[in-house]
Design a protein around this motif. Structure first.
Motif, short mmCIF file in Angstrom:
data_model
loop_
_atom_site.label_atom_id
_atom_site.label_comp_id
_atom_site.label_asym_id
_atom_site.label_seq_id
_atom_site.Cartn_x
_atom_site.Cartn_y
_atom_site.Cartn_z
N ALA A 167 0.81 -1.21 0.00
CA ALA A 167 0.00 0.00 0.00
C ALA A 167 0.85 1.27 0.00
O ALA A 167 0.38 2.34 -0.39
N ASN A 168 2.11 1.18 0.44
CA ASN A 168 2.95 2.37 0.55
C ASN A 168 3.88 2.56 -0.64
O ASN A 168 4.30 3.67 -0.93
N SER A 169 4.22 1.49 -1.32
CA SER A 169 5.11 1.60 -2.47
C SER A 169 4.87 0.43 -3.41
O SER A 169 4.27 -0.58 -3.03
N ASP A 170 5.35 0.59 -4.64
CA ASP A 170 5.21 -0.49 -5.63
C ASP A 170 3.76 -0.93 -5.79
O ASP A 170 3.48 -2.11 -5.92
N GLY A 171 2.83 0.00 -5.79
CA GLY A 171 1.42 -0.32 -5.88
C GLY A 171 0.92 -0.39 -7.31
O GLY A 171 1.68 -0.57 -8.26
N TYR A 172 -0.38 -0.19 -7.47
CA TYR A 172 -1.03 -0.41 -8.76
C TYR A 172 -0.48 0.48 -9.86
O TYR A 172 -0.33 0.06 -11.00
N PHE A 173 -0.19 1.75 -9.56
CA PHE A 173 0.22 2.70 -10.60
C PHE A 173 1.70 2.64 -10.93
O PHE A 173 2.19 3.46 -11.71
N MET A 174 2.41 1.66 -10.37
CA MET A 174 3.78 1.40 -10.78
C MET A 174 3.71 0.37 -11.90
O MET A 174 3.36 -0.79 -11.68
N MET A 175 4.03 0.79 -13.13
CA MET A 175 3.84 -0.09 -14.29
C MET A 175 4.70 -1.34 -14.24
O MET A 175 4.40 -2.33 -14.91
N LYS A 176 5.75 -1.32 -13.42
CA LYS A 176 6.57 -2.53 -13.32
C LYS A 176 5.81 -3.67 -12.66
O LYS A 176 6.24 -4.83 -12.73
N ASN A 177 4.68 -3.36 -12.03
CA ASN A 177 3.85 -4.39 -11.41
C ASN A 177 2.76 -4.90 -12.35
O ASN A 177 1.83 -5.59 -11.91
N HIS A 178 2.85 -4.55 -13.62
CA HIS A 178 1.89 -5.01 -14.62
C HIS A 178 2.58 -5.91 -15.64
O HIS A 178 3.76 -5.74 -15.94
N ILE A 179 1.82 -6.85 -16.18
CA ILE A 179 2.27 -7.66 -17.32
C ILE A 179 1.15 -7.67 -18.35
O ILE A 179 -0.01 -7.91 -18.01
N GLY A 180 1.47 -7.38 -19.59
CA GLY A 180 0.49 -7.39 -20.67
C GLY A 180 0.57 -8.68 -21.47
O GLY A 180 1.67 -9.15 -21.80
N GLU A 181 -0.58 -9.23 -21.81
CA GLU A 181 -0.62 -10.51 -22.53
C GLU A 181 -1.61 -10.45 -23.68
O GLU A 181 -2.75 -10.02 -23.51
N ALA A 182 -1.19 -10.88 -24.85
CA ALA A 182 -2.07 -11.01 -26.02
C ALA A 182 -2.43 -12.47 -26.19
O ALA A 182 -1.63 -13.38 -25.86
N SER A 183 -3.63 -12.74 -26.72
CA SER A 183 -4.06 -14.12 -26.86
C SER A 183 -4.79 -14.34 -28.17
O SER A 183 -5.40 -13.42 -28.73
N LEU A 184 -4.74 -15.57 -28.63
CA LEU A 184 -5.46 -16.01 -29.82
C LEU A 184 -6.02 -17.39 -29.50
O LEU A 184 -5.28 -18.28 -29.05
N SER A 185 -7.32 -17.59 -29.69
CA SER A 185 -7.91 -18.86 -29.28
C SER A 185 -8.95 -19.36 -30.26
O SER A 185 -9.62 -18.58 -30.94
N PHE A 186 -9.06 -20.66 -30.32
CA PHE A 186 -10.12 -21.35 -31.05
C PHE A 186 -10.98 -22.02 -30.00
O PHE A 186 -10.50 -22.84 -29.21
N ASN A 187 -12.28 -21.68 -29.95
CA ASN A 187 -13.14 -22.09 -28.84
C ASN A 187 -13.96 -23.34 -29.12
O ASN A 187 -14.81 -23.71 -28.30
N GLY A 188 -13.74 -23.96 -30.26
CA GLY A 188 -14.44 -25.19 -30.57
C GLY A 188 -15.78 -24.96 -31.25
O GLY A 188 -16.44 -23.94 -31.04
N VAL A 189 -16.18 -25.89 -32.11
CA VAL A 189 -17.47 -25.87 -32.78
C VAL A 189 -18.12 -27.23 -32.57
O VAL A 189 -17.48 -28.17 -32.10
N ASP A 190 -19.40 -27.37 -32.92
CA ASP A 190 -20.12 -28.62 -32.68
C ASP A 190 -19.43 -29.81 -33.34
O ASP A 190 -19.37 -30.91 -32.77
N SER A 191 -18.91 -29.61 -34.54
CA SER A 191 -18.26 -30.71 -35.25
C SER A 191 -16.85 -30.99 -34.76
O SER A 191 -16.28 -32.05 -35.05
N PHE A 192 -16.27 -30.05 -34.01
CA PHE A 192 -14.91 -30.21 -33.50
C PHE A 192 -14.82 -29.48 -32.15
O PHE A 192 -14.28 -28.39 -32.06
N PRO A 193 -15.38 -30.07 -31.08
CA PRO A 193 -15.49 -29.39 -29.79
C PRO A 193 -14.19 -29.41 -28.97
O PRO A 193 -14.17 -29.84 -27.81
N VAL A 194 -13.13 -28.94 -29.58
CA VAL A 194 -11.84 -28.89 -28.91
C VAL A 194 -11.38 -27.44 -28.90
O VAL A 194 -11.48 -26.75 -29.92
N SER A 195 -10.89 -26.97 -27.77
CA SER A 195 -10.40 -25.60 -27.68
C SER A 195 -8.87 -25.59 -27.70
O SER A 195 -8.22 -26.52 -27.21
N LEU A 196 -8.32 -24.54 -28.27
CA LEU A 196 -6.87 -24.37 -28.33
C LEU A 196 -6.56 -22.89 -28.22
O LEU A 196 -7.18 -22.08 -28.91
#
Length: 228
Positions: free
Chosen positions: A109-138
């Motif tokens: 609460a006193n230091s290294d809190g939310y507004f210190m960007m070093k405490n953040h990690i950004g992540e990008a994602s790409l996903s296939f959520n499955g369809v009726d004929s192929f109900p597998v997610s990746l």
């Protein structure tokens, strides 16, 4: 690295097939949902991030194919270092989704809190959520800032049912921050089960359990979750 390249090639091939075959209609309805989960332990991608049960509140706005939400995790044991507060956004194209998550870890609460960007990690994602004929997610996830190694995690999921219980088997692996030596390895193997328990005509309680094994760190967890 060869293993990661093979996973990405297979993933792109599946995405190409699903894009040609999936013909889901776009939704125009706007919804807003809030809730909270109580988990016996916070285990994520095969790693443990709490020493006590956790409360995990969330709020999510969905409009058409776009989703925006916030999610947090707080240890009930009072450990400040167990805090997490994330923003995420995603857009779906039928069974294919792209997304971005900002993971934040305010540790003091006193230091290294939310507004210190070093405490953040950004992540990008790409996903296939499955369809009726192929109900597998990746899904493939890659860190894009505050991780010099740009760690990658990928996961394959297969849903199934036993009686009235929704089940799922999953296999996930990553490199760098996810493994003990930085090399790509399996870190998240297991099975999950979930069902709604009817309390009244207007209220149901979500109940879920997951058996999780991490071959890389030689750990195993049984996690129980209640959802409101």
């Amino acid at each position: 690295m060869k293993t990661i390249k093979r996973i990405i090639v297979v993933f792109v091939a599946i995405l190409s097939i699903s894009t040609m075959n999936a013909q889901e209609k776009e939704k125009s309805k706007t919804t807003f949902d809030i809730g909270v989960d109580y988990a016996s332990r916070y285990v994520w991608r095969g790693g443990s991030y709490s020493d006590s049960p956790v409360l995990q509140p969330y709020a999510e706005l969905a409009s058409g194919n776009f989703t925006f939400g916030v999610w947090a995790s707080y240890e009930t044991g009072g450990e400040v270092v167990g805090q997490e507060f994330d923003f995420y956004a995603g857009y779906s194209f039928g069974a294919i989704s792209i997304g971005f998550t900002d993971y934040a870890f305010p540790t003091d609460a006193n230091s290294d809190g939310y507004f210190m960007m070093k405490n953040h990690i950004g992540e990008a994602s790409l996903s296939f959520n499955g369809v009726d004929s192929f109900p597998v997610s990746l899904a493939v996830f890659a860190n894009v800032y505050n991780d010099d190694a740009n760690s990658i995690y990928t996961e394959l999921g297969v849903p199934f049912k036993i009686g009235g219980t929704e089940m799922g088997a999953f296999v996930g692996g990553g490199n760098e921050i996810y493994t003990t030596d930085g090399d790509f390895a399996l870190t998240n193997v297991g099975v999950s089960a979930s069902k709604d328990v009817k309390i009244t005509d207007a209220f149901s309680l979500g109940v879920a359990a997951s058996a999780i094994f991490n071959p890389n760190s030689d750990d195993a967890y049984l996690v129980f979750v209640l959802s409101l």
